[in-house]
Design an enzyme around this catalytic site. Structure first.
Site, PDB file in Angstrom:
ATOM      1  CG  ASP A  73      -1.858  -1.040   1.200  1.00 42.26           C
ATOM      2  OD1 ASP A  73      -2.390  -1.631   0.004  1.00 42.26           O
ATOM      3  OD2 ASP A  73      -2.582  -1.054   2.176  1.00 42.26           O
ATOM      4  NE  ARG A  92      -4.396  -1.669  -4.281  1.00 39.14           N
ATOM      5  CZ  ARG A  92      -3.917  -1.561  -2.994  1.00 39.14           C
ATOM      6  NH1 ARG A  92      -3.730  -0.752  -2.143  1.00 39.14           N
ATOM      7  NH2 ARG A  92      -3.910  -3.007  -2.546  1.00 39.14           N
TER       8      ARG A  92
HETATM    9  C1  LIG Z   1      -8.666  -1.224  -3.288  1.00 45.34           C
HETATM   10  C2  LIG Z   1      -8.370   0.143  -2.968  1.00 45.34           C
HETATM   11  C3  LIG Z   1      -7.145  -0.048  -2.262  1.00 45.34           C
HETATM   12  C4  LIG Z   1      -6.591   1.309  -1.911  1.00 45.34           C
HETATM   13  N1  LIG Z   1      -5.342   1.628  -1.545  1.00 45.34           N
HETATM   14  C5  LIG Z   1      -4.756   2.785  -1.107  1.00 45.34           C
HETATM   15  C6  LIG Z   1      -3.576   2.831  -1.081  1.00 45.34           C
HETATM   16  O1  LIG Z   1      -2.781   2.134  -0.793  1.00 45.34           O
HETATM   17  N2  LIG Z   1      -3.162   4.412  -0.586  1.00 45.34           N
HETATM   18  C7  LIG Z   1      -4.073   5.301  -0.487  1.00 45.34           C
HETATM   19  O2  LIG Z   1      -3.652   6.409  -0.044  1.00 45.34           O
HETATM   20  N3  LIG Z   1      -5.487   4.941  -0.686  1.00 45.34           N
HETATM   21  C8  LIG Z   1      -5.638   3.960  -1.180  1.00 45.34           C
HETATM   22  N4  LIG Z   1      -7.203   3.551  -1.643  1.00 45.34           N
HETATM   23  C9  LIG Z   1      -8.313   4.738  -1.275  1.00 45.34           C
HETATM   24  C10 LIG Z   1      -8.215   5.827  -2.329  1.00 45.34           C
HETATM   25  O3  LIG Z   1      -7.151   6.521  -2.414  1.00 45.34           O
HETATM   26  C11 LIG Z   1      -9.391   6.635  -2.044  1.00 45.34           C
HETATM   27  O4  LIG Z   1      -9.385   7.304  -0.874  1.00 45.34           O
HETATM   28  C12 LIG Z   1     -10.724   5.993  -2.065  1.00 45.34           C
HETATM   29  O5  LIG Z   1     -10.797   5.074  -2.805  1.00 45.34           O
HETATM   30  C13 LIG Z   1     -12.004   6.955  -2.318  1.00 45.34           C
HETATM   31  O6  LIG Z   1     -11.699   7.353  -3.484  1.00 45.34           O
HETATM   32  P1  LIG Z   1     -12.680   6.881  -4.764  1.00 45.34           P
HETATM   33  O7  LIG Z   1     -11.807   6.703  -5.986  1.00 45.34           O
HETATM   34  O8  LIG Z   1     -13.631   6.031  -4.672  1.00 45.34           O
HETATM   35  O9  LIG Z   1     -13.425   8.330  -5.233  1.00 45.34           O
HETATM   36  P2  LIG Z   1     -14.579   9.321  -4.384  1.00 45.34           P
HETATM   37  O10 LIG Z   1     -14.671  10.489  -5.270  1.00 45.34           O
HETATM   38  O11 LIG Z   1     -13.715   9.554  -3.135  1.00 45.34           O
HETATM   39  O12 LIG Z   1     -15.601   8.386  -4.372  1.00 45.34           O
HETATM   40  C14 LIG Z   1     -16.691   8.028  -5.507  1.00 45.34           C
HETATM   41  C15 LIG Z   1     -17.887   7.495  -5.158  1.00 45.34           C
HETATM   42  O13 LIG Z   1     -17.748   6.318  -4.305  1.00 45.34           O
HETATM   43  C16 LIG Z   1     -18.338   6.046  -3.065  1.00 45.34           C
HETATM   44  N5  LIG Z   1     -17.307   6.324  -2.024  1.00 45.34           N
HETATM   45  C17 LIG Z   1     -16.030   6.607  -1.899  1.00 45.34           C
HETATM   46  N6  LIG Z   1     -15.623   6.229  -0.738  1.00 45.34           N
HETATM   47  C18 LIG Z   1     -16.347   6.019   0.224  1.00 45.34           C
HETATM   48  C19 LIG Z   1     -16.454   5.745   1.364  1.00 45.34           C
HETATM   49  N7  LIG Z   1     -15.489   5.845   2.423  1.00 45.34           N
HETATM   50  N8  LIG Z   1     -17.738   5.461   2.027  1.00 45.34           N
HETATM   51  C20 LIG Z   1     -18.675   5.272   1.030  1.00 45.34           C
HETATM   52  N9  LIG Z   1     -18.776   5.509  -0.287  1.00 45.34           N
HETATM   53  C21 LIG Z   1     -17.732   5.740  -0.635  1.00 45.34           C
HETATM   54  C22 LIG Z   1     -19.177   7.076  -3.280  1.00 45.34           C
HETATM   55  O14 LIG Z   1     -20.371   6.508  -3.767  1.00 45.34           O
HETATM   56  C23 LIG Z   1     -18.475   8.265  -3.949  1.00 45.34           C
HETATM   57  O15 LIG Z   1     -19.510   9.326  -4.598  1.00 45.34           O
HETATM   58  C24 LIG Z   1      -7.514   2.574  -1.807  1.00 45.34           C
HETATM   59  C25 LIG Z   1      -8.764   2.178  -2.536  1.00 45.34           C
HETATM   60  C26 LIG Z   1      -9.289   0.991  -2.933  1.00 45.34           C
HETATM   61  C27 LIG Z   1     -10.646   1.072  -3.502  1.00 45.34           C
END
Ligand SMILES: Cc1cc2nc3c(=O)[nH]c(=O)nc-3n(C[C@H](O)[C@H](O)[C@H](O)COP(=O)(O)OP(=O)(O)OC[C@H]3O[C@@H](n4cnc5c(N)ncnc54)[C@H](O)[C@@H]3O)c2cc1C
Length: 306
Positions: free
Chosen positions: A132, A182
């Site tokens: 990560d 990723r």
């Molecule tokens: C498999 C995976 C691994 C990850 N690994 C890392 C990592 O190593 N380092 C790192 O910094 N970040 C990591 N993240 C987190 C990532 O950086 C984001 O903070 C997170 O995925 C929210 O961003 P989004 O792309 O979904 O977009 P957003 O614009 O935040 O969300 C889009 C839509 O998704 C839904 N959604 C998103 N988050 C939430 C929530 N918490 N609760 C409910 N609904 C939600 C909502 O419907 C929202 O409108 C990871 C995410 C995933 C999916």
């Protein structure tokens, strides 16, 4: 503002005590965390893989600052991987590791050794490890450790956070054959000098990074719940004539579960990131920071009405 406050609280001991000891917090936490034990993790993994989804398991323990705790975290991963191997789940479930849980803050060489131990256990279980990406101050160190690990374990996954201004550069460096990368938006607080802070800028950067990864020779792992970005990913797969088994979507356990199943039902590979363990506080607070609606759920639980 709210996001920054929640991310600051994710590193505050006082806020941690309030959230951890509130009577009904656990009900809200359980929406995002598989549970506290390896049995919880195994049960959730069997359920998800049984439905055709892939899994990446995170043994919670970030920001561990003592050697004993670090060694316990490494043992937790080894035990989990033995369990996955024995259940023949290695082809469908891998692990995600935060270097801050296995000694990065104490000593980089120690963290690298610990990561090697986990990669060796993963290989025995027939699966892989993804490192990560955490706070922006650790990016160079983490990418350096990925580079070292890939000498012996070429399938080690790297993570790029699209909100970082250097994300495109890093994607271009990592888009080579066999390279598992990723791409996520980025979940930590980061200053303007190093990161885009507006949603639109972050989304545009995500698209630019996806274009590089999907046109490249590596194996992109597109980690987002954002419907617009998922549509763009699908279009890029067509444009680059990528078969479904040459990339995957990734989403977090508890977030947009129907979408996970919809994509998988269409033949796409979808991996669900499943976190478990007792040290859920930091992970949970980042999930709150991503979506204000989650905070309302927590506030209700804090006053005992959930
Ligand atoms: C498999 C995976 C691994 C990850 N690994 C890392 C990592 O190593 N380092 C790192 O910094 N970040 C990591 N993240 C987190 C990532 O950086 C984001 O903070 C997170 O995925 C929210 O961003 P989004 O792309 O979904 O977009 P957003 O614009 O935040 O969300 C889009 C839509 O998704 C839904 N959604 C998103 N988050 C939430 C929530 N918490 N609760 C409910 N609904 C939600 C909502 O419907 C929202 O409108 C990871 C995410 C995933 C999916």
């Amino acid at each position: 503002m709210l996001r920054q406050a929640l991310l600051a609280a994710s590193r505050s001991g006082g806020a941690r005590r309030v959230v951890e000891t509130a009577p009904f917090t656990r009900d809200v936490v359980r929406r995002f965390i598989a549970g506290e034990t390896i049995d919880d993790a195994a049960r959730v993994t069997e359920g998800l893989t049984g439905e055709g989804l892939l899994v990446s398991l995170d043994v919670l323990g970030e920001d561990t600052l003592d050697r004993e705790g670090t060694e316990a975290n490494v043992r937790g991963y080894v035990e989990l991987l033995e369990r996955l191997g024995a259940a023949h789940l290695g082809a469908r479930a891998e692990v995600s590791v935060k270097l801050s849980a296995i000694g990065q803050t104490l000593d980089e060489a120690f963290a690298l050794d610990n990561a090697r131990t986990i990669c060796t256990a993963a290989r025995s279980a027939g699966t892989t490890v993804t490192l990560d990406m955490e706070d922006h101050t650790t990016v160079d160190s983490t990418l350096g450790i990925v580079h070292e690990l890939r000498r012996d374990f070429p399938d080690t996954g790297a993570v790029i956070q699209a909100y970082l201004r250097r994300a495109e550069e890093h994607c271009a460096e990592l888009a080579y054959e066999g390279s598992r990368v990723r791409l996520c938006k980025g979940a930590y607080a980061a200053p303007d000098e190093v990161a885009f802070t507006g949603k639109e800028d972050i989304d545009k950067s995500f698209v630019r990074c996806m274009k590089i990864l999907m046109a490249g020779k590596g194996y992109p792992m597109l980690a987002t719940h954002d419907p617009r970005l998922i549509d763009v990913a699908g279009a890029l797969a067509v444009l680059n004539e990528r078969d479904a088994d040459t990339f995957e979507y990734q989403m977090l356990y508890g977030i947009r579960p129907q979408e996970q199943r919809r994509l998988s039902g269409q033949g796409a590979q979808v991996r669900v990131y499943v976190a478990y363990g007792q040290e859920w506080y930091g992970y949970f607070m980042r999930r709150l920071a991503e979506r204000p609606g989650n905070l309302r759920l927590l506030m209700r639980s804090l006053v005992g009405r959930a």
